[in-house]
Structures are given as structure tokens and as C-alpha cells.
Design a protein around this motif. Structure first.
Motif, PDB file in Angstrom:
ATOM      1  N   HIS A  85       0.843  -1.321  -0.175  1.00  0.00           N
ATOM      2  CA  HIS A  85      -0.110   0.031  -0.058  1.00  0.00           C
ATOM      3  C   HIS A  85       0.569   1.375   0.071  1.00  0.00           C
ATOM      4  N   HIS A  86       2.211   1.088   0.124  1.00  0.00           N
ATOM      5  CA  HIS A  86       3.267   2.174   0.156  1.00  0.00           C
ATOM      6  C   HIS A  86       3.341   2.888  -1.073  1.00  0.00           C
ATOM      7  N   VAL A  87       3.048   4.300  -0.866  1.00  0.00           N
ATOM      8  CA  VAL A  87       3.419   4.925  -2.284  1.00  0.00           C
ATOM      9  C   VAL A  87       4.817   5.909  -1.858  1.00  0.00           C
ATOM     10  N   PRO A  88       5.830   5.758  -2.432  1.00  0.00           N
ATOM     11  CA  PRO A  88       7.286   6.495  -2.052  1.00  0.00           C
ATOM     12  C   PRO A  88       6.906   7.719  -2.565  1.00  0.00           C
ATOM     13  N   ALA A  89       7.737   8.655  -1.974  1.00  0.00           N
ATOM     14  CA  ALA A  89       7.860   9.993  -2.378  1.00  0.00           C
ATOM     15  C   ALA A  89       8.699  10.104  -3.870  1.00  0.00           C
ATOM     16  N   PRO A  90       8.271  10.658  -4.732  1.00  0.00           N
ATOM     17  CA  PRO A  90       8.885  10.988  -6.143  1.00  0.00           C
ATOM     18  C   PRO A  90      10.524  11.409  -5.871  1.00  0.00           C
ATOM     19  N   PRO A  91      11.433  10.961  -6.757  1.00  0.00           N
ATOM     20  CA  PRO A  91      11.031  10.188  -8.002  1.00  0.00           C
ATOM     21  C   PRO A  91      11.059   8.679  -7.936  1.00  0.00           C
ATOM     22  N   LEU A  92      10.766   8.056  -6.602  1.00  0.00           N
ATOM     23  CA  LEU A  92      10.776   6.647  -6.513  1.00  0.00           C
ATOM     24  C   LEU A  92       9.517   6.406  -6.814  1.00  0.00           C
ATOM     25  N   GLN A  93       9.197   4.937  -7.286  1.00  0.00           N
ATOM     26  CA  GLN A  93       7.805   4.499  -7.491  1.00  0.00           C
ATOM     27  C   GLN A  93       7.957   3.052  -6.987  1.00  0.00           C
ATOM     28  N   THR A  94       6.696   2.184  -7.163  1.00  0.00           N
ATOM     29  CA  THR A  94       7.013   0.961  -6.931  1.00  0.00           C
ATOM     30  C   THR A  94       6.407   0.093  -7.944  1.00  0.00           C
ATOM     31  N   THR A  95       6.536  -1.270  -8.276  1.00  0.00           N
ATOM     32  CA  THR A  95       5.637  -1.935  -9.195  1.00  0.00           C
ATOM     33  C   THR A  95       4.591  -2.676  -8.970  1.00  0.00           C
ATOM     34  N   ALA A  96       3.797  -1.893  -8.008  1.00  0.00           N
ATOM     35  CA  ALA A  96       2.418  -2.490  -7.753  1.00  0.00           C
ATOM     36  C   ALA A  96       1.488  -2.616  -8.946  1.00  0.00           C
ATOM     37  N   ASP A  97       1.863  -2.080 -10.027  1.00  0.00           N
ATOM     38  CA  ASP A  97       0.845  -2.203 -11.222  1.00  0.00           C
ATOM     39  C   ASP A  97       1.385  -3.728 -11.929  1.00  0.00           C
ATOM     40  N   VAL A  98       2.589  -4.018 -11.714  1.00  0.00           N
ATOM     41  CA  VAL A  98       2.999  -5.669 -12.331  1.00  0.00           C
ATOM     42  C   VAL A  98       2.333  -6.429 -11.267  1.00  0.00           C
ATOM     43  N   LEU A  99       2.346  -6.060 -10.028  1.00  0.00           N
ATOM     44  CA  LEU A  99       1.424  -7.333  -9.285  1.00  0.00           C
ATOM     45  C   LEU A  99      -0.018  -7.349  -9.665  1.00  0.00           C
ATOM     46  N   ARG A 100      -0.646  -6.117  -9.659  1.00  0.00           N
ATOM     47  CA  ARG A 100      -1.940  -6.237 -10.220  1.00  0.00           C
ATOM     48  C   ARG A 100      -2.093  -6.931 -11.541  1.00  0.00           C
ATOM     49  N   ARG A 101      -1.376  -6.775 -12.582  1.00  0.00           N
ATOM     50  CA  ARG A 101      -1.243  -7.609 -13.858  1.00  0.00           C
ATOM     51  C   ARG A 101      -0.993  -8.912 -13.778  1.00  0.00           C
ATOM     52  N   THR A 102      -0.040  -9.226 -12.823  1.00  0.00           N
ATOM     53  CA  THR A 102       0.302 -10.775 -12.530  1.00  0.00           C
ATOM     54  C   THR A 102      -0.821 -11.337 -12.063  1.00  0.00           C
ATOM     55  N   VAL A 103      -1.410 -10.931 -10.915  1.00  0.00           N
ATOM     56  CA  VAL A 103      -2.751 -11.607 -10.550  1.00  0.00           C
ATOM     57  C   VAL A 103      -3.823 -11.615 -11.469  1.00  0.00           C
ATOM     58  N   ALA A 104      -3.940 -10.526 -11.992  1.00  0.00           N
ATOM     59  CA  ALA A 104      -5.207 -10.778 -13.185  1.00  0.00           C
ATOM     60  C   ALA A 104      -4.851 -11.796 -14.291  1.00  0.00           C
ATOM     61  N   ALA A 105      -3.559 -12.064 -14.537  1.00  0.00           N
ATOM     62  CA  ALA A 105      -3.206 -13.026 -15.531  1.00  0.00           C
ATOM     63  C   ALA A 105      -3.592 -14.316 -14.992  1.00  0.00           C
ATOM     64  N   VAL A 106      -3.098 -14.367 -13.796  1.00  0.00           N
ATOM     65  CA  VAL A 106      -3.110 -15.824 -12.939  1.00  0.00           C
ATOM     66  C   VAL A 106      -4.573 -16.153 -12.832  1.00  0.00           C
ATOM     67  N   ASP A 107      -5.537 -15.106 -12.599  1.00  0.00           N
ATOM     68  CA  ASP A 107      -6.954 -15.214 -12.268  1.00  0.00           C
ATOM     69  C   ASP A 107      -7.724 -15.652 -13.367  1.00  0.00           C
ATOM     70  N   ARG A 108      -7.093 -15.695 -14.649  1.00  0.00           N
ATOM     71  CA  ARG A 108      -7.711 -16.349 -15.864  1.00  0.00           C
ATOM     72  C   ARG A 108      -7.453 -17.627 -16.081  1.00  0.00           C
TER      73      ARG A 108
END
Length: 377
Positions: A303-326
Motif C-alpha cells: 500500500h506504500h506510495v514512496p515520494a517521487p522520484p521513486l515508484q513501486t511496481t504495484a501495477d506489475v503485481l496487479r497485472r500478474t494476479v489478473a493474468a493468473v486469475d484467468r
């Protein structure tokens, strides 16, 4: 998917320590998250796994605490053999390797314990090291590992015949290891299915942080596993650090705060000539050119959103789970929140109970929605 969180975030090397984890952290996390039951991905150090495998009485004690705290067990993390919270872990986490018999024995001990503690009608999963760190690794080591996985397959088959419980082992690729990427695991297992490795009992653990660091496409990675006739047994819900411009002084200063002595933080750079590698963050800061974005193997709270310019790859996690869910068996895949780095996060001020509870709520909202919250029964 069956949601849990991994207890390797808590130091414990014996039964009393694990019971204390469950009472002082896992139970309170369940209550803080507002859950009737909570899945735990149990980490069992090797000595404790052997003790529990040989003692029905000790397993009964563990079962009693799990039940009292409203916790259920579907998955075990058998990647770290022990000492996971030592002052310096680094490469020691990959020892013993799958070329050593002690790794096989440890994994079978974990399977014995898990089979005894699974809920009725449920299958279990065990995540494991991707053979070893990449060096030294010889053809002889590879032959020994192949034989070990064949013996593991036979042992898990025998366990099911004896107990009626199915436990699967999930090989977890990690940057820098012999099996660095998902495609490495697919290729290695696929080439050995005629040498006694049974895909009914041996599959993959997809750690979304590791997947992101490799700059792999989640949908393509999942499709490749499925096309090879292999099974995704477990997904580790995790997120890496990402920075678009590693040459930016502000980005470098922010990354320097994540350099620490306990764990390896492998870095990959998606450069113009291909993906470049460094085995730890301090080496990356010294050696990589920074001509493309970096991803850093540092598990960041979901759930953590780091201060810019850092980011996380939470979207990769979302897309991974979406692919597995199929996948047709998606409901049986174990989704384990694995942020073991709370103790080394720079500036972390949130208590562990509230922090993990917030991660679980994020996972329920962002990974399991729009279906109702689906924790382990």
C-alpha cells in the motif's frame, strides 16, 4: 485465490518463537484487518520443520494456536533454511542448494507438517529456492538437483497416498540465481519431466517483485508457464522499487537510503542495448550507467506510495494476479503477501500489526476485487 501473509517477516527459529509470532502478530493482524479468519504463509526454519515432522504432539500445539487465533495454513515458505533475520543474510539465503540433500530433507519435512495442518479438503504449497545462486553451479550440481526433484516428486506422491493430502512445491525464480527468471524455471523443469520430475507436484511460485525486476511482461510469463503444461502453485504478492531516471541526483539520493547490510537487493536496468544487472544496490549505484530505468529487489509494502522520484511496481503485481486469475485453477492458487523487509525499510514508522493489516486490505481491494474478500476458509 486464497489470501495469506508470510510470517518470514517475524524472527523465529524455534517452536516457542513461532507460537509467539502467531499470538503477538498474526492474530492481532487478523483482528486489525477486520477478518474472521486469516491465512498465514508459515516460515519454518529447518530445525523446527524436522521437529514438527517427527512430533504429532508438537504439531497439535501449533494447530491449537492457529485455531485459537483464527488462522489457517495453506502454504509454507521453505526458501530460507534458517537465520533469515541474522545481521547479514545476503547469499546465505540460497544455502543449502538443491544439489545438497539437506535441502530435499527440509522440504519434505515442511510437506509432512503442512499435510497434517491443512484444512479439510485443501491442497498445500511450499515455495523454494531456484536451485542456488548462479555460481558456483556445475553440471554435476545440476544432475544432483534433477535427482533431488525427482525424489521430491516421489515423496510428495507418497505423502498423498498416505495422508490423502496434496502438497505441491513451487520453484521461485529470483534475479541472480541459477533460475533467474520465470522462463528459466519453465525451461529447466520442462526439460526434465522425463527424468522423474512430476508437474502434478512441482510447479512455480511467481514472486511479483522478482518478475518486475526482470522486466518481464506478466501476461506473457503466465501464458508461458501454462503453455509448457506447468502449474502456478503460488503467487507472492510483492512490489519492487522503480526509478525512471537513475542518473537524477534526487533519485540516487533516495535510493542510497535503501542500501543496507542484511539482504541482497539485486538491480536490473532496462538499457538501450538490453537488460543490465547488478547483484546489489550499492554495486548498481557504483557501476550501472543509468541509461534506462532501474528496478530494485527490495520488497516495498503493497500500500506504500514512496515520494517521487521513486515508484513501486504495484501495477506489475496487479497485472500478474489478473493474468493468473484467468487460469482455470485460479481459485486454488495461494496468494501470499510477502514483505519481509519491514525491519530494514528506511524511515519506517508504522507498527508491524497495522502495516501488514494495511497491506492485506490493499490486497483485498486491488487484487481480489470486485469479488468479495476471499480469505482462506
Amino acid at each position: 485465490m486464497l489470501l495469506s501473509y508470510c510470517t518470514n517477516v517475524h524472527p523465529a527459529e524455534d517452536l516457542d518463537g513461532v507460537l509467539r509470532q502467531l499470538r503477538e502478530y498474526a492474530g492481532p493482524i487478523r483482528r486489525a484487518a477486520g477478518l474472521g479468519t486469516l491465512g498465514v504463509g508459515l516460515w519454518l526454519p529447518a530445525g523446527l520443520a524436522a521437529r514438527l515432522a517427527g512430533s504429532a504432539e508438537d504439531r497439535a500445539v501449533l494447530r491449537g494456536v492457529l485455531e485459537a487465533e483464527g488462522l489457517v495454513l495453506h502454504t509454507v515458505n521453505a526458501f530460507p533454511y534458517g537465520g533469515f533475520h541474522d545481521d547479514v543474510v545476503k547469499h546465505a539465503v540460497y544455502q543449502p542448494t538443491w544439489a545438497e540433500r539437506s535441502r530435499l530433507e527440509y522440504t519434505l519435512d515442511c510437506a509432512e507438517v503442512l499435510a497434517a495442518l491443512l484444512p479439510a479438503g485443501a491442497d498445500g504449497s511450499i515455495s523454494t529456492v531456484p536451485l542456488a545462486w548462479r555460481e558456483p553451479w556445475t553440471e554435476g550440481h545440476d544432475d544432483a538437483a534433477t535427482a533431488a526433484f525427482a525424489e521430491l516428486s516421489a515423496g510428495l506422491r507418497s505423502l498423498r497416498e498416505r495422508t490423502g493430502r496434496t502438497v505441491r512445491v513451487a520453484v521461485e525464480p529470483e534475479p541472480g540465481c541459477v533460475l533467474d527468471t520465470v522462463s528459466d524455471v519453465v525451461g529447466w523443469l520442462g526439460a526434465r519431466l522425463d527424468r522423474g520430475i512430476d508437474p502434478e507436484f512441482v510447479g512455480l511460485c511467481v514472486d511479483a517483485c522478482h518478475l518486475a525486476v526482470s522486466f518481464a511482461d506478466p501476461a506473457e510469463a503466465v501464458a508461458g508457464i501454462d503453455a509448457a503444461g506447468l502449474r502456478i502453485v503460488k503467487v507472492q504478492a510483492s512490489a519492487a522499487l522503480h526509478v525512471d531516471d537513475p542518473r537524477d541526483p534526487a533519485a540516487r539520493a533516495a535510493l542510497e537510503r535503501f542500501v543496507e547490510p542484511r539482504y541482497l537487493h539485486q538491480v536490473r536496468e532496462d538499457g538501450p542495448t538490453g537488460v543490465l544487472a547488478a547483484d546489489d544496490l550499492d554495486a548498481a549505484l557504483a557501476d550501472l550507467p543509468g541509461a534506462g530505468p532501474w528496478r530494485v529487489h527490495f520488497h516495498i509494502p503493497l500500500h506504500h506510495v514512496p515520494a517521487p522520484p521513486l515508484q513501486t511496481t504495484a501495477d506489475v503485481l496487479r497485472r500478474t494476479v489478473a493474468a493468473v486469475d484467468r487460469l482455470p485453477y485460479a481459485d486454488d492458487v495461494h496468494l501470499d503477501v510477502e514483505t519481509y523487509t519491514w525491519s530494514v525499510l528506511p524511515g519506517a514508522a508504522v507498527g508491524l500489526v497495522d502495516g501488514v493489516a494495511a497491506e492485506l486490505e490493499w490486497a483485498r481491494s486491488h487484487l481480489l476485487a470486485p469479488a468479495p474478500a476471499r480469505t482462506a476458509p
